[in-house]
Design an enzyme around this catalytic site. Structure first.
Site, short mmCIF file in Angstrom:
data_model
loop_
_atom_site.label_atom_id
_atom_site.label_comp_id
_atom_site.label_asym_id
_atom_site.label_seq_id
_atom_site.Cartn_x
_atom_site.Cartn_y
_atom_site.Cartn_z
N ARG A 147 -31.65 -5.68 -10.30
CA ARG A 147 -31.38 -6.97 -10.94
C ARG A 147 -32.62 -7.84 -10.79
O ARG A 147 -33.10 -8.04 -9.68
CB ARG A 147 -30.19 -7.64 -10.27
CG ARG A 147 -29.74 -8.89 -10.98
CD ARG A 147 -28.78 -9.69 -10.13
NE ARG A 147 -29.48 -10.49 -9.15
CZ ARG A 147 -28.91 -11.49 -8.45
NH1 ARG A 147 -27.63 -11.76 -8.61
NH2 ARG A 147 -29.62 -12.19 -7.58
N TYR A 159 -31.21 -20.52 -9.50
CA TYR A 159 -30.43 -19.49 -8.81
C TYR A 159 -31.31 -18.27 -8.49
O TYR A 159 -31.93 -17.72 -9.38
CB TYR A 159 -29.21 -19.05 -9.64
CG TYR A 159 -28.63 -17.78 -9.10
CD1 TYR A 159 -27.91 -17.79 -7.92
CD2 TYR A 159 -28.89 -16.56 -9.71
CE1 TYR A 159 -27.44 -16.61 -7.35
CE2 TYR A 159 -28.42 -15.37 -9.17
CZ TYR A 159 -27.70 -15.41 -7.98
OH TYR A 159 -27.25 -14.25 -7.43
N ASP A 210 -28.67 -11.81 -14.06
CA ASP A 210 -27.52 -12.68 -13.78
C ASP A 210 -27.83 -14.09 -14.28
O ASP A 210 -28.73 -14.76 -13.76
CB ASP A 210 -27.29 -12.69 -12.25
CG ASP A 210 -25.99 -13.39 -11.86
OD1 ASP A 210 -25.39 -14.07 -12.70
OD2 ASP A 210 -25.59 -13.23 -10.68
N HIS A 212 -25.74 -16.52 -14.08
CA HIS A 212 -25.03 -17.36 -13.12
C HIS A 212 -24.27 -18.53 -13.77
O HIS A 212 -24.42 -19.68 -13.35
CB HIS A 212 -25.99 -17.86 -12.04
CG HIS A 212 -25.42 -17.77 -10.67
ND1 HIS A 212 -25.12 -18.88 -9.92
CD2 HIS A 212 -25.04 -16.71 -9.91
CE1 HIS A 212 -24.61 -18.50 -8.75
NE2 HIS A 212 -24.54 -17.19 -8.73
N GLU A 236 -25.11 -10.66 -16.77
CA GLU A 236 -23.97 -11.04 -15.93
C GLU A 236 -23.67 -12.53 -16.00
O GLU A 236 -24.60 -13.35 -16.08
CB GLU A 236 -24.33 -10.65 -14.48
CG GLU A 236 -23.32 -11.07 -13.45
CD GLU A 236 -23.82 -10.75 -12.04
OE1 GLU A 236 -24.72 -9.92 -11.87
OE2 GLU A 236 -23.28 -11.36 -11.09
N GLU A 262 -17.07 -11.94 -10.68
CA GLU A 262 -17.24 -12.01 -9.22
C GLU A 262 -16.42 -13.13 -8.60
O GLU A 262 -16.07 -13.05 -7.43
CB GLU A 262 -18.72 -12.13 -8.84
CG GLU A 262 -19.37 -13.44 -9.25
CD GLU A 262 -20.84 -13.53 -8.89
OE1 GLU A 262 -21.56 -12.53 -9.06
OE2 GLU A 262 -21.28 -14.60 -8.44
N ARG A 283 -16.42 -7.32 -12.25
CA ARG A 283 -17.17 -7.54 -11.01
C ARG A 283 -16.31 -7.93 -9.81
O ARG A 283 -16.83 -8.36 -8.78
CB ARG A 283 -18.20 -8.66 -11.27
CG ARG A 283 -19.18 -8.35 -12.38
CD ARG A 283 -20.50 -7.85 -11.87
NE ARG A 283 -21.14 -8.79 -11.01
CZ ARG A 283 -21.60 -8.49 -9.79
NH1 ARG A 283 -21.47 -7.28 -9.29
NH2 ARG A 283 -22.20 -9.41 -9.07
N GLU A 339 -22.98 -3.50 -6.38
CA GLU A 339 -24.08 -4.39 -5.98
C GLU A 339 -24.36 -4.21 -4.49
O GLU A 339 -23.44 -4.12 -3.68
CB GLU A 339 -23.70 -5.84 -6.26
CG GLU A 339 -24.80 -6.84 -5.91
CD GLU A 339 -24.41 -8.28 -6.22
OE1 GLU A 339 -23.20 -8.57 -6.33
OE2 GLU A 339 -25.31 -9.12 -6.34
N TRP A 402 -23.73 -24.19 -11.01
CA TRP A 402 -24.74 -23.49 -10.20
C TRP A 402 -24.46 -22.02 -10.22
O TRP A 402 -24.58 -21.17 -10.73
CB TRP A 402 -24.75 -23.93 -8.74
CG TRP A 402 -25.88 -23.24 -8.02
CD1 TRP A 402 -27.22 -23.55 -8.07
CD2 TRP A 402 -25.79 -22.08 -7.17
NE1 TRP A 402 -27.95 -22.65 -7.33
CE2 TRP A 402 -27.11 -21.74 -6.76
CE3 TRP A 402 -24.73 -21.29 -6.72
CZ2 TRP A 402 -27.39 -20.66 -5.92
CZ3 TRP A 402 -25.01 -20.22 -5.89
CH2 TRP A 402 -26.32 -19.90 -5.49
#
Ligand code: GCO
Ligand code: MG
Length: 402
Positions: A147, A159, A210, A212, A236, A262, A283, A339, A402
């Site tokens: 990643r 991030y 990602d 985020h 992601e 996630e 995830r 991950e 965030w």
């Protein structure tokens, strides 16, 4: 067999972990992870004040009934705190059951469907040159999937990228660090990063990214489209998933695979995204989505829709979650990837584990149970320290994701 004692252990071997230890009257015990990064103490209170008293004297073999008892019986269902508490208990109970059966957890789930578990590493840098270097380093360590996160010119920290690590640590002890964000600058920059990465690494390494949760659906659609030439393994968390149907727009515009989930706690959070085939990878992870019981249900459901698994595995889920995930990963027919961002030495010391990492692959090991323990004497050396995740603002001060 009866549950005799439940201990909730909070310790910070570099970062805070909440660990549940369930001890039976026959001496067998099980370990579970119940960490919610930045809100750890809320789970501790939930477990100690509300869950533990209800479980003393119960049969630890009744895992499904205990899961339903804690889920339906609370009346106030779902949410990260409740589900982390249920997850911690559930993992510990599966650990006990597998130990009682004298087999590794993956055998109890149905046995191994593969020999090893592909995982992806994190590589990040402030400049494109730094990202390239970080990705090369992970390739040299044997990772087949990486990643990549890059700084955006003009922005100190976003991030995954920090300009001044020292400053962050000092501030993190007090209150959340504040970062600044510009979607338009980010969208202009990221395709350049992956263009360069493909030039350098070629096509044999899986590249992931990602976002985020920071984009709107149409912005995510644009990013996905612009990244298509570089054939990402996935993009992601492009858009916050509170509005799952927002992902229809993303799907209409791009063939870049999408990974999500996630922060999901239950099958209900993932239902529409899976049913409408709006995502390619789910995830969810054992600590936040209901332990082995919750995760198995979500993954079986996902398999019907060709959605593959990709358990969340950052440094803030403990080695207990990692071990539990690995047993599920070894068994689950629709496995995608795991991950793995590694742990500090002190974390390995506090959680002795049978799972192992070699090159870009993991294996849960052959110990009975899930194979992860906690050394309580080591845990005592690392007391809890209040810590927060950063928050994020747009350049005009508006609070952003965030
Ligand atoms: C990831 C995640 C993490 C989260 C973290 C928050 O893909 O690994 O996005 O890095 O930010 O788990 O606690
Ligand atoms: Mg993520």
């Amino acid at each position: 067999m009866k549950i005799k004692e439940i201990r909730v252990i909070v310790a910070s071997p570099g970062r805070n972990f909440v660990t549940v230890k369930i001890i039976t009257d026959e001496g067998l015990y099980g370990i579970g992870d119940a960490t919610v990064n930045g809100r750890e103490k809320a789970v501790v209170a939930y477990l100690e004040d509300h869950v533990a008293p209800c479980l003393i004297g119960r049969d630890p073999m009744q895992i499904e009934d205990i899961w339903q008892y804690l889920y339906r019986g609370a009346y106030w269902r779902r949410g990260p705190i409740t589900m982390a508490a249920i997850s911690g208990v559930d993992m510990a109970l599966w650990d006990i059951k597998a130990k009682a059966a004298n087999m590794p957890l993956y055998q109890l789930l149905g046995g191994a469907s593969r020999g090893r578990i592909m995982c992806y590493a994190h590589a990040q840098g402030r400049t494109i040159a730094e990202v390239v270097e970080a990705v090369q380093e992970k390739r040299e360590q044997g990772f087949a999937a990486i990643r990549a996160q890059a700084g955006v010119p003009g922005f100190e920290s976003i991030y995954g990228i920090r300009k001044d690590k020292k400053k962050l640590t000092t501030l993190a002890k007090a209150l959340p660090v504040e970062e600044v964000w510009s979607t338009s600058e980010y969208l202009r920059h990221i395709p350049k990063v992956f263009e360069k990465l493909r030039d350098v690494v070629g096509w044999n390494t899986h590249l992931l990214h990602d976002a985020h949760h920071r984009l709107t659906p149409i912005e995510a659609a644009r990013l996905g489209k612009e990244l298509e030439p570089f054939r990402l393994f996935w993009l992601e968390d492009a858009v916050p998933a509170e509005l799952p149907e927002g992902y229809r727009l993303v799907r209409q515009h791009t063939t870049t695979p999408i990974a999500l989930g996630e922060i999901f706690n239950t099958i209900w959070d993932a239902r529409q995204l899976i049913e409408e085939q709006l995502i390619d990878y789910i995830r969810t992870t054992s600590v936040h989505a209901g332990g082995v019981t919750g995760l198995r249900r979500i993954f079986d459901f996902a398999s019907i829709y060709h959605v593959r698994t990709a358990c969340h595995g950052p440094t803030d889920v403990s080695p207990v979650t990692m071990g539990t995930n690995l047993h599920i990963d070894l068994w689950v027919p629709n496995f995608g990837i795991q991950e793995y961002s590694g742990y500090r030495e002190a974390t390995h010391e506090m959680f002795p584990h049978a799972w192992s990492w070699k090159g870009g692959y993991l294996h849960p090991g052959e110990a009975i149970g899930h194979g992860v323990d906690i050394d309580e004497a080591v845990a005592e050396k690392y007391p809890y320290k209040r810590a927060y995740l950063p928050v994020n603002r747009l350049e005009d001060g508006t609070l952003w994701h965030w």
